[in-house]
Each structure stands twice: as C-alpha cells, then as structure tokens.
Scaffold this motif. Structure first.
Motif, short mmCIF file in Angstrom:
data_model
loop_
_atom_site.label_atom_id
_atom_site.label_comp_id
_atom_site.label_asym_id
_atom_site.label_seq_id
_atom_site.Cartn_x
_atom_site.Cartn_y
_atom_site.Cartn_z
N GLU A 308 0.82 -1.22 0.00
CA GLU A 308 0.00 0.00 0.00
C GLU A 308 0.85 1.26 0.00
N THR A 309 2.08 1.18 0.50
CA THR A 309 2.94 2.37 0.59
C THR A 309 3.26 2.94 -0.78
N LEU A 310 3.09 2.16 -1.84
CA LEU A 310 3.40 2.63 -3.19
C LEU A 310 2.27 3.43 -3.82
N LEU A 311 1.10 3.44 -3.20
CA LEU A 311 -0.08 4.07 -3.79
C LEU A 311 -0.24 5.50 -3.30
N GLU A 312 -0.39 6.43 -4.24
CA GLU A 312 -0.68 7.81 -3.89
C GLU A 312 -2.17 7.98 -3.64
N PRO A 313 -2.57 8.97 -2.80
CA PRO A 313 -4.00 9.23 -2.61
C PRO A 313 -4.69 9.43 -3.95
N ALA A 314 -5.88 8.87 -4.07
CA ALA A 314 -6.58 8.88 -5.36
C ALA A 314 -7.00 10.28 -5.75
N ILE A 315 -6.93 10.54 -7.05
CA ILE A 315 -7.59 11.72 -7.61
C ILE A 315 -8.74 11.21 -8.47
N TYR A 316 -9.74 12.04 -8.68
CA TYR A 316 -10.92 11.58 -9.39
C TYR A 316 -10.75 11.73 -10.90
N PHE A 317 -11.32 10.78 -11.61
CA PHE A 317 -11.20 10.71 -13.06
C PHE A 317 -11.62 12.02 -13.72
N HIS A 318 -12.71 12.64 -13.22
CA HIS A 318 -13.19 13.85 -13.88
C HIS A 318 -12.24 15.03 -13.70
N ASP A 319 -11.30 14.91 -12.76
CA ASP A 319 -10.29 15.96 -12.56
C ASP A 319 -8.94 15.61 -13.17
N LEU A 320 -8.80 14.44 -13.77
CA LEU A 320 -7.49 13.94 -14.18
C LEU A 320 -6.73 14.88 -15.11
N PRO A 321 -7.34 15.44 -16.15
CA PRO A 321 -6.56 16.32 -17.04
C PRO A 321 -5.89 17.48 -16.32
N ASN A 322 -6.50 17.96 -15.24
CA ASN A 322 -5.94 19.10 -14.52
C ASN A 322 -4.73 18.73 -13.67
N HIS A 323 -4.50 17.44 -13.46
CA HIS A 323 -3.41 16.99 -12.59
C HIS A 323 -2.22 16.43 -13.35
N LEU A 324 -2.35 16.23 -14.66
CA LEU A 324 -1.33 15.47 -15.39
C LEU A 324 0.03 16.15 -15.39
N HIS A 325 0.07 17.47 -15.52
CA HIS A 325 1.37 18.14 -15.54
C HIS A 325 2.11 17.92 -14.22
N ASP A 326 1.37 17.96 -13.12
CA ASP A 326 2.01 17.72 -11.82
C ASP A 326 2.43 16.26 -11.67
N ILE A 327 1.58 15.34 -12.13
CA ILE A 327 1.89 13.92 -12.01
C ILE A 327 3.16 13.57 -12.79
N PHE A 328 3.30 14.13 -13.99
CA PHE A 328 4.42 13.78 -14.86
C PHE A 328 5.62 14.71 -14.70
N SER A 329 5.55 15.64 -13.78
CA SER A 329 6.67 16.55 -13.57
C SER A 329 7.90 15.80 -13.06
N PRO A 330 9.09 16.12 -13.58
CA PRO A 330 10.30 15.49 -13.05
C PRO A 330 10.51 15.76 -11.56
N GLN A 331 9.91 16.84 -11.05
CA GLN A 331 10.04 17.18 -9.64
C GLN A 331 9.08 16.40 -8.75
N SER A 332 8.15 15.66 -9.36
CA SER A 332 7.17 14.93 -8.57
C SER A 332 7.81 13.74 -7.87
N ASN A 333 7.43 13.51 -6.63
CA ASN A 333 7.88 12.34 -5.89
C ASN A 333 6.81 11.26 -5.82
N ALA A 334 5.76 11.43 -6.60
CA ALA A 334 4.66 10.47 -6.59
C ALA A 334 5.15 9.12 -7.09
N LEU A 335 4.61 8.06 -6.52
CA LEU A 335 4.87 6.72 -7.02
C LEU A 335 3.71 6.31 -7.93
#
Length: 343
Positions: A308-335
């Motif tokens: 479970e430690t590998l999972l980031e808190p969920a974001i909702y599908f209807h908001d997904l396009p607004n989060h993609l730049h942050d998700i794919f940023s080289p500075q992101s520490n998201a797993l």
C-alpha cells in the motif's frame, strides 16, 4: 451492481475516456461503445493507475517513431502522433456479459490492460480475475508487478546472489519485493532521492543514497536491476557490479540518448547487461508459462499490505486532465498515482 448501471443499455452505452490530444495536453471525451459482442464483457471501472515512466513519454510526445508499433498497448486508440488513448492498469467490475461468456459472472472484479476509461467493453479473455485477498485499489499495480516478475525471470536468479536495485520508483520497489518473494533475495535499494527512503523501509529493505557513499565504501553486487531511465543510474549499476556480474536493464529511454563509460574495468570484470521488457515472456519461462499465467502470478504477489505504501492518494477521473502536468513533472515524488472513478 451499483445503481448507476442497473438500467444501463448494454447495446451501446456512452463512455468517457482520457485522450492525449497533443504533446502536454489531454481531455476527457465521450464516445459510443458498440453493441456488446457475445464474447465480450462490459466493465465499470473502479480504479486505474498511471505509469509515470511510460505514460509521461506518451503525454509529452517523446515516443520515437521507430517504436510506435512496439509501444502500442492493448485497446489503445489513435496513434503516437496524437490524439491517442493510453494506459494499462484498470480495475473493473463486470456489469454485463455476452452470450458466450462463461468464465466471468456479473459482479466479478477484474484487472484489464486498458487506457483510462469509465466504461469498457473487451473480450472476456482479456480480463484477469482479482482474488478476494487483493484490495481493488492495490490491484492497479498488477502491470507493474508483472514487469518486475518478468525481470526476475530474465535474470535467472540464484538465491545466493548479492542483489541491488538502482531506482526506488514503483517498478524498482516492486522488483525488490518480487526478488525477495520469488527468489529469496534481500536486495539493497539505491536512489539519489532521500524522500524514497521511507518507501523502501516500509517494504522492509535497506535504502542507500549513493551520494552518501564514501570513496572507499565497498558495494559490489552479482546482480543489479536498473530502473531509473537515466544514464547516471545505469553507470552506477555498472560501477557497482562484481566480477561477472549481471545488470538487468529495465528502463525505457524513449528518444533520449544514453552515454556510458565502458572503458576501465567493464571488460576485465566481464560484466553483462541484459535487457528486460515485459512485452515478451522471459526465455527461461517461455515454454511453460503463458501471458495469462504470468499476470495471475503477478496479481497474487500483491497480497501484502506493505505494498500500500506505493499508492498515492486517489484523484478523481473527472479531474485527471488538470493533474497530469504535476503527475508527470520530473520534480514529482509520486509513485503510483491512483485514479478513482466514482466520487
């Protein structure tokens, strides 16, 4: 079955899917699902997972044309010249099935390699049942675990080998976990990002930041798995390999060139660099294991709550396009970024 789908018209419901429309841009778009074929099932998506490595290359338009055919994923639409749907980690509930489907029932839960989409129609043979002991959200890691498992098979591991993982991303951490569970190894995990330490510790592994190593620190390994998609990471793996050591290269670099120092002791130490890619079953298992068996084994390896430690808190599908730049940023520490389909 949820109320949302009790009255669904299974001969052609509308679905919403994530479409990468041009480099760096994505939208949610609706389309009509064709009439349900007799060999197909209709699925309601509960969760999907984003592969930050591969999907970021698709999102940014960095998939080289020479790899367009090999990089296609199941059920994607469009092409890498855009627009395109892409992704391969959906956890779904069966909400309708064709007349010839006997291996699945309504209400069953399955993992399917499919781009991000809220309602899906696929052949029942493409669905992988999720055991009762695997939480649905965790099951989005199945494709990543399959990659890790195939790398262990490619390495033809001996339980007596010393082992290191270079890169504490999702695939690196799952490879360490699979190395322990499948082959009895106890890998040491190396990563330059100190924020990854806790994730490795949560899984029960020793974590080392290479920048903290002293010049005379001895770290030589017979087997190394490299997952950072960086030349510096692969060079570190080469530098830490013992005599006749093997480096399993799991990274995919897209269009990015890779420069290495293969002078020095590379040849005198008789090192071996082996490519591992999940699109083909490892040679050692090819005669006895098919793709379905491999996926089911990968899913079964997700039973531990530690994962479970590998999972980031969920974001909702209807908001997904607004989060993609942050998700794919080289500075992101998201797993593993989890996407939830019902708020």
């Amino acid at each position: 079955m949820s109320e949302q789908f009790e009255q669904i018209n299974v001969t052609g419901p509308r679905a919403t899917r994530l479409v990468y429309t041009e480099p760096g841009k994505a939208q949610l778009k609706t389309h009509q699902i064709p009439e349900l074929k007799e060999e197909n099932v209709l699925l309601r998506t509960l969760f999907s997972g984003i592969s930050r490595g591969t999907e970021s290359l698709v999102f940014k338009g960095h998939v080289p044309e020479s790899e367009w055919h090999r990089m296609r994923c199941p059920f994607m639409t469009g092409s890498f010249s855009f627009p395109i749907t892409y992704g391969y980690a959906c956890v779904c509930e069966v909400i309708a099935k064709g007349a010839s489907v006997t291996n699945l029932d309504l209400g069953d839960y399955v993992f399917v390699l499919h781009p991000h989409q809220d309602v899906i129609s696929v052949p029942a043979a493409s669905c992988n049942p999720i055991p009762d002991n695997i939480p649905f959200k965790r099951a989005v890691l199945a494709a990543n675990m399959e990659t890790a498992l195939n790398a262990i098979w490619d390495a033809e591991v001996s339980s007596k080998q010393s082992c290191a993982i270079i890169g504490a991303g999702v695939v690196g951490l799952l490879t360490a976990y699979a190395a322990r569970e499948v082959a009895g190894l106890e890998p040491i995990i190396f990563d330059v990002n100190p924020l990854k330490r806790q994730k490795a510790v949560d899984l029960g592994f020793r974590f080392v930041n290479p920048t903290d190593l002293q010049k005379n620190d001895a770290h030589e390994f017979q087997l190394l798995f490299h997952t950072t998609a960086s030349a510096s990471g692969l060079q570190s793996a080469i530098d830490m390999a013992a005599f006749e050591g093997t480096i399993i290269e799991m990274s995919w670099y897209g269009e990015k060139p890779v420069s290495l120092q293969l002078g020095g002791a590379f040849h005198s130490r008789r090192l071996k660099i082996v490519s591992s890619q999940v699109g083909t079953i490892a040679p050692a298992k090819r005669d006895t294991t098919d793709y379905r068996d491999r996926m089911q084994e990968a899913i079964s390896l997700l039973a531990s709550d530690k994962i479970e430690t590998l999972l980031e808190p969920a974001i909702y599908f209807h908001d997904l396009p607004n989060h993609l730049h942050d998700i794919f940023s080289p500075q992101s520490n998201a797993l593993c970024q989890v996407v939830a389909y019902k708020s």
